[in-house]
Design an enzyme around this catalytic site. Structure first.
Site, PDB file in Angstrom:
ATOM      1  N   TYR A 146      36.361 -18.327  40.772  1.00 57.21           N
ATOM      2  CA  TYR A 146      36.737 -19.770  40.265  1.00 57.21           C
ATOM      3  C   TYR A 146      36.749 -19.667  38.880  1.00 57.21           C
ATOM      4  O   TYR A 146      35.906 -19.270  38.165  1.00 57.21           O
ATOM      5  CB  TYR A 146      35.337 -20.745  40.781  1.00 57.21           C
ATOM      6  CG  TYR A 146      35.901 -22.091  40.495  1.00 57.21           C
ATOM      7  CD1 TYR A 146      36.801 -22.717  41.167  1.00 57.21           C
ATOM      8  CD2 TYR A 146      34.990 -22.884  39.486  1.00 57.21           C
ATOM      9  CE1 TYR A 146      36.944 -24.159  40.545  1.00 57.21           C
ATOM     10  CE2 TYR A 146      35.283 -24.363  39.039  1.00 57.21           C
ATOM     11  CZ  TYR A 146      36.236 -24.692  39.732  1.00 57.21           C
ATOM     12  OH  TYR A 146      36.616 -26.086  39.337  1.00 57.21           O
ATOM     13  N   ASP A 241      36.221 -14.135  32.438  1.00 48.86           N
ATOM     14  CA  ASP A 241      35.781 -15.662  32.718  1.00 48.86           C
ATOM     15  C   ASP A 241      34.158 -15.469  32.531  1.00 48.86           C
ATOM     16  O   ASP A 241      33.316 -15.186  33.687  1.00 48.86           O
ATOM     17  CB  ASP A 241      36.221 -16.052  33.850  1.00 48.86           C
ATOM     18  CG  ASP A 241      35.536 -17.439  33.835  1.00 48.86           C
ATOM     19  OD1 ASP A 241      34.619 -18.106  33.083  1.00 48.86           O
ATOM     20  OD2 ASP A 241      36.256 -18.305  34.632  1.00 48.86           O
ATOM     21  N   LYS A 269      29.499 -23.652  29.836  1.00 45.28           N
ATOM     22  CA  LYS A 269      28.072 -23.948  30.334  1.00 45.28           C
ATOM     23  C   LYS A 269      26.966 -24.023  29.185  1.00 45.28           C
ATOM     24  O   LYS A 269      26.761 -24.621  28.387  1.00 45.28           O
ATOM     25  CB  LYS A 269      27.852 -23.109  31.759  1.00 45.28           C
ATOM     26  CG  LYS A 269      28.809 -23.491  32.847  1.00 45.28           C
ATOM     27  CD  LYS A 269      28.601 -23.069  34.157  1.00 45.28           C
ATOM     28  CE  LYS A 269      29.410 -23.750  35.096  1.00 45.28           C
ATOM     29  NZ  LYS A 269      30.459 -23.216  35.855  1.00 45.28           N
TER      30      LYS A 269
HETATM   31  C1  LIG Z   1      32.105 -23.425  35.895  1.00 43.48           C
HETATM   32  C2  LIG Z   1      32.909 -22.363  35.784  1.00 43.48           C
HETATM   33  C3  LIG Z   1      34.173 -22.902  35.400  1.00 43.48           C
HETATM   34  C4  LIG Z   1      34.836 -24.182  35.363  1.00 43.48           C
HETATM   35  O1  LIG Z   1      33.950 -24.784  34.113  1.00 43.48           O
HETATM   36  P1  LIG Z   1      34.217 -26.621  33.999  1.00 43.48           P
HETATM   37  O2  LIG Z   1      33.458 -26.782  32.850  1.00 43.48           O
HETATM   38  O3  LIG Z   1      33.372 -27.025  35.276  1.00 43.48           O
HETATM   39  O4  LIG Z   1      35.567 -26.761  34.234  1.00 43.48           O
HETATM   40  C5  LIG Z   1      35.135 -21.726  35.286  1.00 43.48           C
HETATM   41  N1  LIG Z   1      34.680 -20.310  35.440  1.00 43.48           N
HETATM   42  C6  LIG Z   1      33.637 -20.237  36.016  1.00 43.48           C
HETATM   43  C7  LIG Z   1      33.419 -18.719  36.331  1.00 43.48           C
HETATM   44  C8  LIG Z   1      32.536 -20.897  36.308  1.00 43.48           C
HETATM   45  O5  LIG Z   1      31.272 -20.777  36.656  1.00 43.48           O
END
Ligand SMILES: *Cc1c(COP(=O)(O)O)cnc(C)c1O
Length: 432
Positions: A146, A241, A269
């Site tokens: 994701y 990511d 995060k």
């Molecule tokens: C949470 C997450 C996102 C998205 O971040 P948001 O602040 O919710 O848009 C993207 N990549 C990874 C790996 C994530 O865990």
């Protein structure tokens, strides 16, 4: 009367005004059924719902709260901004440089950085940069990873999208999803084969270096190195990511822990300490192609806002303290062992995957290395386990495609209480 009667009423009220009662789908408990507790407050590793029930929190706002709720240092930093500075200027502030310098110091592949407001935005922007820098349109991602909900990345995405059974969302034009190639995670052979035909069209390989949105799946030995080699051969950029793994699996993220250097890194995060902050960064030669230094446009009214920068700085100072990650590792090991033993003593086959302060629990006899194997795990057992834990005051992510997040304020007592509850919950799984 239900011990969560107030939550039930509050959630019913929410559903009148908010879509599905929530502002992000997974919170609505569709994957596990029932009504979510409506949260009133948190302190340390515990949260309270509006009925006054207390839970040990293994979600931590989905990762940002690695030092727990309302850590005194984070609260003090936020208070100082509110009382003495102001919450937004849309102009340069020193706080932005302070957070940027902390990130650059911690993550060696990042020389220059741009702050944005969500992981979605950061990943989308990193992809735009990769396309602009390479002059190529296509990207390669992996099933069950994701990267936020931007059009081109909402293809075979994990997390909430998998939970709700929307592998590809309506509203994403085919012309856009056609630019996203998807292969299974952890299968390097398939990536190499794909590259023979298509490598030269690929702007970037985008990957969660530890996959945390299909449950927790670790990279197989050599996998990340192999992706690095493919990118070098194809002339593509490697984009990690690290929204979830950054400052979590090590201070310098998965790239430090696995020793593989990406071209671009996406953070979110933890970097914002619980406020809406994310970032993308890399070498100056690449990053300086972003506006205003270069021609690739990306902007944000509230980007780099003082509250987010202050919470980020306070959090990154805490994780930089000696022994911080050793402490998390200790907590993680104890939690992992406790869960394994509780499952075994109840005769329930599980897989526990862990990278530092991220942990995944699968109801499966077989190891889980990719999305198809994650999707094949026992959903009914997970649901039984989840609800039993909730009733016993343990708050877990409400989907088997999510990860448990440990914090520095979870102590031996919290592990012990959680494992004791897990023993009961595994017993229920066995019985049903
Ligand atoms: C949470 C997450 C996102 C998205 O971040 P948001 O602040 O919710 O848009 C993207 N990549 C990874 C790996 C994530 O865990």
């Amino acid at each position: 009367m239900s011990y969560r009667a107030k939550s039930e009423r509050a959630f019913e009220a929410a559903r009148q005004f908010l879509v599905g009662g929530v502002n992000s789908p997974v919170r609505a408990y569709q994957a596990v059924g029932g009504v979510p507790p409506v949260i009133a407050s948190g302190r340390g590793c515990r949260i309270q719902d509006v009925d006054g029930n207390e839970y040990i929190d293994w979600v931590g706002s989905w990762g940002p709260l690695i030092v727990g709720h309302r850590h005194p240092d984070v609260v003090a930093a936020l208070r100082q901004v509110i009382e003495e500075r102001g919450v937004s200027f849309g102009a340069p502030t020193e706080l932005e440089t302070e957070l940027a310098s902390r990130v650059v110091e911690a993550v060696p592949s990042i020389e220059r950085i741009r702050f944005v407001n969500s992981g979605t935005e950061a990943t989308m922007s990193a992809i735009r940069l990769a396309r602009g820098a390479t002059g190529r349109d296509a990207i390669l991602k992996f099933e069950g990873c994701y990267h936020g909900h931007s059009d081109g990345l909402l293809v075979e995405a994990g997390s909430g999208a998998a939970t709700l059974g929307h592998p590809n969302s309506p509203g994403v034009p085919e012309a856009i999803s056609a630019l996203t190639a998807v292969l299974p995670y952890n299968d390097l052979e398939r990536v190499r084969e794909f590259g023979e035909q298509h490598g030269e069209r690929i702007a970037a390989i985008l990957v969660e270096p530890v996959a945390g949105n299909m449950g927790l799946v670790l990279p197989e030995p050599g996998y990340l190195e192999g992706l690095r080699e493919c990118c070098d051969r194809w002339g593509s950029l490697l984009v990690f990511d690290e929204v979830m793994t950054g400052f979590r699996v090590a201070r310098g993220g998965a790239q430090e822990r696995w020793g593989v250097r990406p071209d671009l890194t996406v953070l979110g995060k933890i970097v914002g300490g619980g406020l809406p902050v994310a970032a993308y960064g890399g070498p100056a030669t690449l990053m300086d192609q972003i506006s205003p230094a270069g021609p690739i446009y990306q902007a944000g009214t509230l980007s780099g806002n003082p509250l987010g920068m202050a919470a980020g700085c306070a959090t990154l100072d805490l994780v930089a303290r000696p022994g911080f990650y050793e402490g998390l590792e200790e907590t993680g090991r104890a939690f992992e062992e406790g869960l394994r033993e509780a499952a075994a003593s109840n005769g329930v086959p599980v897989q526990v995957n862990r990278a530092g302060a991220m942990l995944g629990l699968f109801f499966s006899k077989d190891p889980v290395k990719d999305f198809s194997r994650s999707a094949a795990t026992d959903d009914a057992a997970f649901r039984t386990f989840f609800h039993s834990m909730l009733e016993q005051g343990v708050y877990l992510p409400p989907s088997r495609f999510e990860t448990f997040f440990l914090s520095s304020v979870h102590g031996p007592d919290d592990i012990e209480a959680t494992v004791r509850a897990a023993d009961v919950a595994f017993g229920r799984c066995r019985a049903s």
